[in-house]
Write a protein that holds these residues in place. Structure first.
Motif, short mmCIF file in Angstrom:
data_model
loop_
_atom_site.label_atom_id
_atom_site.label_comp_id
_atom_site.label_asym_id
_atom_site.label_seq_id
_atom_site.Cartn_x
_atom_site.Cartn_y
_atom_site.Cartn_z
N GLY A 1 29.49 31.00 34.94
CA GLY A 1 28.97 30.95 37.01
C GLY A 1 29.70 32.52 37.26
O GLY A 1 28.74 32.45 38.05
N GLY A 2 30.24 32.68 36.59
CA GLY A 2 30.67 34.16 37.27
C GLY A 2 29.96 35.91 36.32
O GLY A 2 28.74 35.36 35.59
N ALA A 3 29.86 36.71 36.97
CA ALA A 3 28.96 38.09 36.82
C ALA A 3 30.15 39.22 36.02
O ALA A 3 31.47 39.12 36.79
N ALA A 4 29.50 39.59 35.34
CA ALA A 4 30.67 40.82 34.68
C ALA A 4 30.08 41.64 36.17
O ALA A 4 29.53 42.23 37.18
N ASP A 5 32.03 42.50 36.42
CA ASP A 5 32.07 43.18 36.92
C ASP A 5 30.72 44.45 36.79
O ASP A 5 30.63 45.06 35.66
N PRO A 6 29.96 45.19 37.80
CA PRO A 6 29.29 46.20 37.61
C PRO A 6 29.69 47.76 37.04
O PRO A 6 28.63 48.37 36.46
N ARG A 7 30.62 47.68 36.73
CA ARG A 7 30.69 49.06 37.13
C ARG A 7 31.93 48.56 35.24
O ARG A 7 31.49 50.08 34.64
N LEU A 8 32.19 47.88 35.30
CA LEU A 8 33.28 48.12 33.68
C LEU A 8 33.29 46.24 33.55
O LEU A 8 33.94 45.60 34.23
N GLY A 9 32.52 46.40 32.13
CA GLY A 9 32.33 44.59 31.70
C GLY A 9 34.07 44.25 31.41
O GLY A 9 34.09 43.44 31.45
N ALA A 10 34.82 45.18 31.10
CA ALA A 10 36.73 45.29 30.53
C ALA A 10 37.66 44.60 32.03
O ALA A 10 38.25 44.14 31.71
N LEU A 11 36.06 45.00 33.28
CA LEU A 11 37.06 44.46 35.03
C LEU A 11 37.39 42.91 34.63
O LEU A 11 37.74 42.24 35.25
N GLY A 12 36.36 42.24 34.14
CA GLY A 12 36.29 39.89 34.08
C GLY A 12 34.86 40.28 34.41
O GLY A 12 34.18 41.05 34.70
N GLN A 13 35.24 38.91 35.63
CA GLN A 13 33.95 38.80 36.09
C GLN A 13 34.75 38.47 37.34
O GLN A 13 36.12 38.29 38.00
N ARG A 14 33.26 38.32 38.45
CA ARG A 14 33.59 37.80 39.55
C ARG A 14 32.41 36.93 40.45
O ARG A 14 32.11 37.07 39.27
N TRP A 15 32.00 36.13 41.33
CA TRP A 15 31.76 35.33 41.85
C TRP A 15 32.11 35.48 43.27
O TRP A 15 33.28 35.00 43.55
N ILE A 16 30.73 35.06 44.04
CA ILE A 16 30.80 34.47 45.30
C ILE A 16 30.96 32.91 46.02
O ILE A 16 29.92 32.16 44.80
N GLY A 17 31.72 32.06 46.84
CA GLY A 17 31.88 30.96 46.36
C GLY A 17 32.27 30.74 48.07
O GLY A 17 32.77 31.67 48.57
N HIS A 18 31.95 29.59 48.64
CA HIS A 18 32.67 28.86 49.59
C HIS A 18 34.60 28.90 49.95
O HIS A 18 34.60 28.58 48.75
N VAL A 19 35.16 29.20 50.68
CA VAL A 19 36.24 29.52 50.89
C VAL A 19 36.98 28.33 50.97
O VAL A 19 36.08 27.01 51.49
N GLY A 20 38.12 27.63 50.04
CA GLY A 20 38.73 26.11 50.15
C GLY A 20 40.16 26.30 50.11
O GLY A 20 40.76 27.12 49.98
N ASP A 21 40.29 25.13 50.55
CA ASP A 21 41.78 25.42 50.52
C ASP A 21 42.88 25.30 49.30
O ASP A 21 43.83 25.59 49.61
N ASP A 22 41.89 25.23 48.34
CA ASP A 22 42.87 24.91 46.93
C ASP A 22 42.83 26.50 46.26
O ASP A 22 43.14 27.17 45.14
N ASP A 23 42.89 27.84 47.07
CA ASP A 23 41.98 29.05 46.19
C ASP A 23 43.58 29.51 46.60
O ASP A 23 44.64 29.20 47.46
N VAL A 24 43.29 30.27 45.46
CA VAL A 24 44.87 30.96 44.81
C VAL A 24 44.81 32.06 45.16
O VAL A 24 43.50 33.20 44.11
N GLY A 25 44.96 33.50 45.36
CA GLY A 25 45.39 34.57 45.82
C GLY A 25 45.39 35.41 44.20
O GLY A 25 46.90 34.73 43.56
N VAL A 26 44.86 36.33 44.20
CA VAL A 26 44.83 36.65 42.79
C VAL A 26 45.44 38.42 43.12
O VAL A 26 44.01 39.48 41.85
N ASP A 27 45.28 38.46 44.10
CA ASP A 27 45.00 40.36 44.06
C ASP A 27 46.23 41.16 43.76
O ASP A 27 45.39 41.81 42.97
N ALA A 28 46.93 40.93 43.59
CA ALA A 28 47.76 41.74 42.66
C ALA A 28 48.04 41.52 40.94
O ALA A 28 47.75 43.06 40.63
#
Length: 245
Positions: free
Chosen positions: A110-137
């Motif tokens: 369901g995600g797309a590889a980070d366009p800068r560098l594959g090793a950065l992982g995947q990201r995707w866009i979705g509707h925000v929800g009450d069960d979202d957990v921050g992973v910024d750190a």
């Protein structure tokens, strides 16, 4: 199950408000990368001198709109800057608060590889929800350990030439798509194959205070703006470029 959201990111939507208005063509003439081809792509909005003002990832939004995945802290400023260029074009430019940016450090469904560098992982866009957990750190640590700088704290605003932000190596610039703001200096640097300084992630204990852009004591890392010859342990994706410099 909780969703791993980047709360430090926001989405800016560009959408036509009249039939025939081409949002991608509008953005194509402003940013460093080709937004009329496959998306997502990493891109920058620069000064006329080629220095970074904003960096972001551009995503498709349906068939005729685009989403810009940017720092939440600068989203309003980015909207204002893009609106200055809009003139009389029938394009709406606004933050989309109902949407969020989600990230995982590994590829999955369901995600797309980070366009800068594959090793950065995947990201995707979705509707925000009450069960979202921050992973910024977790994202920041993962990104910096791979040697990737982003955002105004690290790139600065009107401080760093786009190629000094390692944009060519991280697929953040197209040298064939035509004109954009700051294109002349960026293309000249590429033609000369000479980038004298670059952003580099270094151990905090080895950071040069005069060259330091951002420091992360919790990670023991810093982002410095260094002369190429001072970068002694580049990440693998940057090593070949430094040999050419």
């Amino acid at each position: 199950m909780s969703n791993p959201r980047l709360f430090d990111r926001a989405l800016v939507r560009l959408s036509p408000t009249a039939p025939g208005e081409d949002v991608a063509a509008f953005l194509q003439g402003l940013v460093t990368n080709d937004v009329q081809g496959p998306l997502p792509v990493w891109a920058g909005l620069l000064t006329p001198q080629g220095k970074a003002l904003f960096d972001f990832i551009v995503w498709p939004d349906g068939t005729d709109a685009l989403l810009i995945d940017c720092e939440a802290a600068v989203a309003e400023a980015l909207v204002k800057r893009l609106s200055l260029y809009r003139l009389r074009r029938k394009i709406a430019i606004a933050i989309a608060p109902e949407l969020g940016v989600y990230w995982e450090g590994h590829m999955g469904d369901g995600g797309a590889a980070d366009p800068r560098l594959g090793a950065l992982g995947q990201r995707w866009i979705g509707h925000v929800g009450d069960d979202d957990v921050g992973v910024d750190a977790q994202w920041r640590e993962h990104r910096l350990k791979l040697g990737v700088a982003e955002g105004q704290a690290e790139l600065g605003s009107d401080q760093t030439l786009w190629l000094e932000a390692n944009a060519a190596e991280l697929h953040g610039v197209s040298f064939t798509k035509g004109c954009y703001v700051g294109q002349e200096n960026t293309a000249r640097m590429n033609w000369r194959q000479k980038v004298n300084r670059r952003l580099a992630v270094v151990p905090l204990a080895q950071s040069d205070p005069a060259r330091q852009r951002a420091a992360y004591p919790d990670l023991g890392l810093a982002v410095d703006h260094l002369r190429v010859e001072a970068i002694t342990h580049p990440p693998h994706w940057l090593a070949d470029a430094l040999k050419a410099d």
